[in-house]
Scaffold this motif. Sequence first.
Motif, mmCIF file in Angstrom:
data_model
loop_
_atom_site.group_PDB
_atom_site.id
_atom_site.type_symbol
_atom_site.label_atom_id
_atom_site.label_comp_id
_atom_site.label_asym_id
_atom_site.label_seq_id
_atom_site.Cartn_x
_atom_site.Cartn_y
_atom_site.Cartn_z
ATOM 1 N N GLU A 1 73.952 0.645 -0.554
ATOM 2 C CA GLU A 1 72.564 0.053 -0.159
ATOM 3 C C GLU A 1 72.874 -0.998 0.921
ATOM 4 O O GLU A 1 72.266 -0.750 1.932
ATOM 5 C CB GLU A 1 71.690 -0.484 -1.267
ATOM 6 C CG GLU A 1 71.279 0.542 -2.038
ATOM 7 C CD GLU A 1 70.148 1.221 -1.222
ATOM 8 O OE1 GLU A 1 69.308 0.748 -0.688
ATOM 9 O OE2 GLU A 1 70.090 2.539 -1.625
ATOM 10 N N TYR B 1 71.882 -0.700 5.035
ATOM 11 C CA TYR B 1 71.143 -1.605 5.674
ATOM 12 C C TYR B 1 71.766 -2.145 6.879
ATOM 13 O O TYR B 1 71.418 -2.659 7.799
ATOM 14 C CB TYR B 1 70.407 -2.680 4.935
ATOM 15 C CG TYR B 1 69.228 -2.068 3.954
ATOM 16 C CD1 TYR B 1 68.232 -1.783 4.786
ATOM 17 C CD2 TYR B 1 69.333 -1.727 2.867
ATOM 18 C CE1 TYR B 1 66.905 -0.953 4.280
ATOM 19 C CE2 TYR B 1 68.067 -1.024 2.162
ATOM 20 C CZ TYR B 1 67.240 -0.965 2.904
ATOM 21 O OH TYR B 1 66.004 -0.085 2.291
ATOM 22 N N GLN B 2 73.226 -2.489 6.727
ATOM 23 C CA GLN B 2 73.889 -3.018 7.788
ATOM 24 C C GLN B 2 74.004 -2.318 8.875
ATOM 25 O O GLN B 2 73.921 -2.599 9.904
ATOM 26 C CB GLN B 2 75.460 -3.325 7.129
ATOM 27 C CG GLN B 2 76.136 -4.093 8.048
ATOM 28 C CD GLN B 2 76.954 -3.307 9.137
ATOM 29 O OE1 GLN B 2 77.666 -2.297 8.419
ATOM 30 N NE2 GLN B 2 77.271 -3.652 10.149
ATOM 31 N N ILE C 1 72.023 0.337 9.632
ATOM 32 C CA ILE C 1 70.534 0.282 10.172
ATOM 33 C C ILE C 1 70.223 -0.691 10.980
ATOM 34 O O ILE C 1 69.713 -0.690 12.144
ATOM 35 C CB ILE C 1 69.490 0.830 9.195
ATOM 36 C CG1 ILE C 1 68.233 1.325 9.865
ATOM 37 C CG2 ILE C 1 69.127 -0.476 8.415
ATOM 38 C CD1 ILE C 1 67.140 1.739 9.010
ATOM 39 N N PHE C 2 70.426 -1.813 10.762
ATOM 40 C CA PHE C 2 70.182 -3.246 11.351
ATOM 41 C C PHE C 2 70.981 -3.353 12.677
ATOM 42 O O PHE C 2 70.510 -3.565 13.687
ATOM 43 C CB PHE C 2 70.432 -4.492 10.456
ATOM 44 C CG PHE C 2 70.133 -5.483 10.975
ATOM 45 C CD1 PHE C 2 68.663 -6.141 11.388
ATOM 46 C CD2 PHE C 2 71.075 -6.818 11.573
ATOM 47 C CE1 PHE C 2 68.368 -7.383 11.709
ATOM 48 C CE2 PHE C 2 70.638 -7.774 12.284
ATOM 49 C CZ PHE C 2 69.458 -8.084 12.434
ATOM 50 N N TRP D 1 63.313 0.648 13.854
ATOM 51 C CA TRP D 1 63.594 0.413 12.611
ATOM 52 C C TRP D 1 63.203 1.558 11.752
ATOM 53 O O TRP D 1 63.898 2.231 10.772
ATOM 54 C CB TRP D 1 63.141 -1.052 11.893
ATOM 55 C CG TRP D 1 63.752 -1.208 10.573
ATOM 56 C CD1 TRP D 1 62.767 -1.275 9.515
ATOM 57 C CD2 TRP D 1 64.751 -1.866 9.936
ATOM 58 N NE1 TRP D 1 63.113 -1.585 8.379
ATOM 59 C CE2 TRP D 1 64.425 -1.893 8.658
ATOM 60 C CE3 TRP D 1 65.888 -2.250 10.640
ATOM 61 C CZ2 TRP D 1 65.354 -2.289 7.690
ATOM 62 C CZ3 TRP D 1 66.867 -2.604 9.728
ATOM 63 C CH2 TRP D 1 66.734 -2.960 8.421
ATOM 64 N N LEU E 1 65.237 4.449 9.605
ATOM 65 C CA LEU E 1 64.975 4.401 8.066
ATOM 66 C C LEU E 1 64.569 6.100 7.861
ATOM 67 O O LEU E 1 65.250 6.679 6.667
ATOM 68 C CB LEU E 1 63.660 3.797 7.443
ATOM 69 C CG LEU E 1 64.022 2.263 7.527
ATOM 70 C CD1 LEU E 1 62.617 1.564 7.057
ATOM 71 C CD2 LEU E 1 64.964 2.164 6.144
#
Length: 172
Positions: A17, A21-22, A24-25, A64, A68
Amino acid sequence: HSRGKYGKLSAKHFWVELMLYQIIFSLTLRQLLFKIRNYLGNKVRPRSLLSDCRLVFVFFWRMWKNNLYTIKACEQVMEKLVGEGVEEIAVYGAGCVAKILYILSKEMPFKISNMYDKAMAGETFLNFEVLAPEALKGYEGKVVIASLVRIIEKGAELEESGIDQKDIVRLQ
């Protein structure tokens, strides 16, 4: 959130996870910087600090949400492949979507056999030596197209390399 019926809430899950998120950021930031550079280059539009800040927020939020969606699409494909009992997959494309698939594969009962990409053939990506699509000749497993753009062309390239259409997996 849970990874569906195939995921477990474990230390491994936590790191997966975190890595997602890293990615996607950092992807969203890169896209945002690209958008801002293009926006600042547009001398025609009148500017105000308030409207510029609002636009940056809107750009960031939209990107973002799109990113996602990409993760969700990758998760759905991976879970579908698990349901089919696939033991390994090949990934066609070497970019952010391929990174997401690679990270998700850490929680799957199958492995990625190799990465293939016309433009990056011969380079190293995620500890794989990326091969040209022609190297797929004779491959009998599933090939996931790691992209949300130019899917028809990439599918045609895979078919030219001898991959049966039923073995080509698209994210959309």
